[in-house]
Design a protein around this motif. Structure first.
Motif, short mmCIF file in Angstrom:
data_model
loop_
_atom_site.label_atom_id
_atom_site.label_comp_id
_atom_site.label_asym_id
_atom_site.label_seq_id
_atom_site.Cartn_x
_atom_site.Cartn_y
_atom_site.Cartn_z
N GLN A 25 0.82 -1.21 0.00
CA GLN A 25 0.00 0.00 0.00
C GLN A 25 0.85 1.26 0.00
O GLN A 25 0.59 2.21 -0.74
CB GLN A 25 -0.93 0.00 1.21
CG GLN A 25 -1.87 1.22 1.27
CD GLN A 25 -2.79 1.31 0.06
OE1 GLN A 25 -3.22 0.28 -0.47
NE2 GLN A 25 -3.08 2.52 -0.40
N ALA A 26 1.89 1.25 0.83
CA ALA A 26 2.75 2.44 0.90
C ALA A 26 3.43 2.69 -0.44
O ALA A 26 3.62 3.84 -0.85
CB ALA A 26 3.78 2.27 2.01
N ARG A 27 3.83 1.62 -1.15
CA ARG A 27 4.46 1.79 -2.46
C ARG A 27 3.48 2.41 -3.44
O ARG A 27 3.83 3.32 -4.20
CB ARG A 27 4.96 0.43 -2.99
CG ARG A 27 5.52 0.46 -4.40
CD ARG A 27 6.82 1.22 -4.50
NE ARG A 27 7.87 0.55 -3.76
CZ ARG A 27 8.64 -0.42 -4.25
NH1 ARG A 27 8.48 -0.82 -5.49
NH2 ARG A 27 9.57 -0.97 -3.52
N ALA A 28 2.24 1.95 -3.43
CA ALA A 28 1.23 2.49 -4.34
C ALA A 28 0.99 3.97 -4.07
O ALA A 28 0.85 4.78 -4.99
CB ALA A 28 -0.07 1.71 -4.19
N GLU A 29 0.96 4.33 -2.80
CA GLU A 29 0.74 5.73 -2.44
C GLU A 29 1.92 6.61 -2.83
O GLU A 29 1.78 7.81 -3.07
CB GLU A 29 0.47 5.84 -0.94
CG GLU A 29 -0.84 5.20 -0.50
CD GLU A 29 -0.99 5.13 1.00
OE1 GLU A 29 0.01 5.47 1.70
OE2 GLU A 29 -2.07 4.74 1.49
N ALA A 30 3.13 6.01 -2.87
CA ALA A 30 4.33 6.78 -3.17
C ALA A 30 4.49 7.11 -4.64
O ALA A 30 5.18 8.07 -5.00
CB ALA A 30 5.56 6.01 -2.69
N LEU A 31 3.85 6.33 -5.51
CA LEU A 31 4.09 6.49 -6.95
C LEU A 31 3.76 7.89 -7.45
O LEU A 31 4.58 8.54 -8.11
CB LEU A 31 3.28 5.44 -7.73
CG LEU A 31 3.87 4.04 -7.79
CD1 LEU A 31 2.88 3.07 -8.41
CD2 LEU A 31 5.17 4.05 -8.59
N ASP A 32 2.58 8.38 -7.15
CA ASP A 32 2.17 9.69 -7.63
C ASP A 32 3.04 10.80 -7.04
O ASP A 32 3.46 11.72 -7.75
CB ASP A 32 0.69 9.96 -7.31
CG ASP A 32 -0.24 9.13 -8.17
OD1 ASP A 32 0.21 8.62 -9.20
OD2 ASP A 32 -1.43 8.99 -7.79
N ALA A 193 16.41 13.51 -5.75
CA ALA A 193 17.77 13.16 -6.15
C ALA A 193 17.77 12.28 -7.39
O ALA A 193 18.60 12.45 -8.29
CB ALA A 193 18.48 12.45 -4.99
N ILE A 194 16.83 11.35 -7.45
CA ILE A 194 16.72 10.48 -8.63
C ILE A 194 16.37 11.32 -9.86
O ILE A 194 16.93 11.13 -10.94
CB ILE A 194 15.67 9.38 -8.41
CG1 ILE A 194 15.97 8.58 -7.13
CG2 ILE A 194 15.59 8.46 -9.62
CD1 ILE A 194 17.33 7.94 -7.10
N GLY A 195 15.46 12.27 -9.69
CA GLY A 195 15.11 13.16 -10.78
C GLY A 195 16.28 14.00 -11.23
O GLY A 195 16.47 14.25 -12.44
N ALA A 196 17.09 14.48 -10.27
CA ALA A 196 18.27 15.29 -10.62
C ALA A 196 19.27 14.48 -11.42
O ALA A 196 19.85 14.96 -12.40
CB ALA A 196 18.90 15.83 -9.34
N PHE A 197 19.50 13.24 -11.02
CA PHE A 197 20.40 12.38 -11.79
C PHE A 197 19.89 12.15 -13.21
O PHE A 197 20.65 12.15 -14.18
CB PHE A 197 20.57 11.03 -11.09
CG PHE A 197 21.59 11.01 -9.99
CD1 PHE A 197 22.73 11.78 -10.04
CD2 PHE A 197 21.41 10.17 -8.89
CE1 PHE A 197 23.68 11.74 -9.02
CE2 PHE A 197 22.35 10.12 -7.87
CZ PHE A 197 23.49 10.91 -7.94
N TYR A 219 9.70 5.97 -1.92
CA TYR A 219 9.71 7.13 -2.82
C TYR A 219 10.88 7.05 -3.80
O TYR A 219 10.75 7.42 -4.97
CB TYR A 219 9.75 8.43 -2.00
CG TYR A 219 8.49 8.65 -1.22
CD1 TYR A 219 7.36 9.18 -1.83
CD2 TYR A 219 8.40 8.27 0.12
CE1 TYR A 219 6.18 9.35 -1.11
CE2 TYR A 219 7.23 8.43 0.84
CZ TYR A 219 6.12 8.97 0.21
OH TYR A 219 4.96 9.14 0.92
N VAL A 220 12.02 6.56 -3.32
CA VAL A 220 13.17 6.38 -4.19
C VAL A 220 12.87 5.31 -5.23
O VAL A 220 13.13 5.48 -6.43
CB VAL A 220 14.42 6.03 -3.37
CG1 VAL A 220 15.57 5.61 -4.28
CG2 VAL A 220 14.83 7.21 -2.50
N ALA A 221 12.31 4.19 -4.78
CA ALA A 221 11.96 3.11 -5.71
C ALA A 221 10.95 3.58 -6.74
O ALA A 221 11.06 3.27 -7.94
CB ALA A 221 11.41 1.92 -4.93
N SER A 222 9.96 4.36 -6.30
CA SER A 222 8.94 4.86 -7.23
C SER A 222 9.53 5.88 -8.19
O SER A 222 9.12 5.96 -9.35
CB SER A 222 7.79 5.48 -6.44
OG SER A 222 7.15 4.51 -5.63
N ALA A 223 10.48 6.68 -7.72
CA ALA A 223 11.13 7.65 -8.59
C ALA A 223 11.90 6.96 -9.71
O ALA A 223 11.95 7.44 -10.84
CB ALA A 223 12.06 8.55 -7.78
#
Length: 434
Positions: A25-32, A193-197, A219-223
């Motif tokens: 559930q937390a992963r699903a919420e983190a995607l957006d 940070a993932i977006g910056a890379f 959030y990192v995994a979803s990014a």
């Protein structure tokens, strides 16, 4: 920990997975949320990174690009015993990673017809090192060393700025980077940070990378999922998992210690024991309760072990235990079995397999020489852990001389005509007509 009794039931792989659901559930919420943070950094660069640092890390006005003096200072202040341990871990991981670089292979299809299979490193890599509930200099080693072994020319590293360090990255992480010769370091964390890379940040002199690697939270995994297609990524390493398969002769104290060791990572960590020995299961449950209340992060451990993602699972026999493990495909698999060495080959889906009760997951986290960045969430069914191969691209180099081309001339033309692509055949014929 709850106990789930699967004995006496005919279960499909899907049934087994349903018995111990992962914390999704937390992963699903983190995607957006992660996608929005990545897009904000893409659109507004450094300004977005600074706003995210203030919001999530409680840091403002810090040096996002870490000055060389900070890195040098961290290495100078590193405790000698920690430096010695890090240097030994580097040596071991470098040795194991070298085995992951395939040699070039030359295949002679016929006279004058040669295909060379070679492995090319990517040019530039962005390594992410988390910095939330714990400090991970070991992850610096696990990410940087394989990239270096693969031949990557440029390695940039990012880790969250720490409020209790005056906005600097934790000094032990900086020191580990210094030991490995990494000088391009950024104090930035999470999805941003993932977006910056992936997209680069011109004001920081941060060029986009080719591959992003490293563990992190949801959030990192979803990014990573949000930037897939813009850059390459390693597996989406989410909350840690341990699955122990044990028989009646296993030591319940050691099993309990290993379950607790992984539960201390995160409230969403998964800790699972699978056994056909009911008495052992009961003794492990007792040991887990005894150990977990005494450990430093007892509240975090209690949340992990009490969640639906953790359980003691009773099965009929070894075959059922093996089937459960292969269906679950854990990040870390420990085999506490009398015949662990010979049994290991049957366990085909796991990020890493730890064989015997003297090979705990925590050994792999630091000093085994294996890599601890591993696939979670069942990805071990189809994805590997981090290694030198993460940063390599297989590439075929084809070389035909005129005679070798002439030998397949008619076949190429015939196939080109059959596919209604006559210009393909004409390109062949052009080499044989004046």
């Amino acid at each position: 920990m709850r106990t789930i009794d699967l004995r006496g039931r005919e279960l499909s792989p899907a049934d087994m997975l349903a018995a111990v659901p992962r914390a999704t559930q937390a992963r699903a919420e983190a995607l957006d949320t992660a996608a929005r943070l990545v897009d904000d950094v893409r659109d507004r660069g450094e300004a977005a990174l600074r706003e995210q640092a203030e919001r999530f890390d409680r840091v403002a006005g810090h040096s996002v690009r870490v000055p060389a003096a900070h890195i040098e200072e961290a290495l100078a202040d590193l405790a000698p015993e920690v430096r010695t341990a890090l240097e030994e871990a580097i040596r071991r991981v470098r040795l194991a990673s070298a085995a992951q670089v395939p040699a070039s292979q030359v295949t002679r299809i016929g006279d004058g017809a040669v295909i060379t299979q070679r492995w090319q490193p990517v040019h530039r890599v962005g390594v992410y090192i988390p910095g939330g509930k714990a400090v991970y200099p070991s992850s610096v080693i696990m990410n940087v060393v394989p990239a270096q072994v693969a031949g990557v020319e440029q390695i940039a590293l990012a880790s969250p700025p720490q409020a209790d360090q005056g906005g600097r990255i934790h000094p032990t992480i900086l020191a580990a980077a210094a030991l490995l010769g990494v000088t391009e370091v950024y104090a930035m964390g999470g999805a941003g940070a993932i977006g910056a890379f992936a997209h680069g940040v011109a004001s920081l002199g941060l060029d986009p990378v080719d591959v992003v690697s490293g563990p992190g939270n949801n959030y990192v995994a979803s990014a990573k999922r949000a930037v897939a297609g813009v850059v390459g990524t390693d597996s989406e390493a989410g909350a840690t998992e341990i699955l122990v398969v044990a028989d009646a002769d296993a030591d319940p104290r050691l099993i309990a210690a290993d379950l607790v060791s992984q539960a201390e990572h995160d409230e969403q960590a998964s800790a699972v024991l699978v056994t056909d020995a009911a008495e052992l299961a009961a003794r492990v449950a007792t040991e887990v309760e005894r150990i977990s209340v005494r450990t430093r992060h007892s509240e975090r451990v209690a949340a992990s072990l009490g969640g639906p993602q953790s359980a003691i699972v009773l099965v009929d026999d070894r075959a059922m235990a093996t089937a459960f493990s292969n269906a679950y495909a854990p990040e870390h698999l420990e085999l506490h079995l009398a015949d662990a060495e010979s049994a290991a080959s049957a366990f085909t889906s796991a990020g890493a397999v730890f064989v015997g009760d003297q090979t705990p997951v925590s050994l792999g986290d630091y000093m085994a020489g294996s890599n601890h960045v591993l696939p979670t969430g069942g990805q071990a069914r189809y994805a590997p852990g981090l290694g030198a191969y993460t940063f390599l691209r297989p590439q075929q180099v084809i070389s035909y001389d005129r005679a070798a081309l002439a030998a397949v001339r008619a076949g190429v033309v015939a196939l080109a005509e059959s596919e209604a692509l006559p210009a393909h055949g004409e390109a062949i014929e052009a080499r044989f007509t004046a």
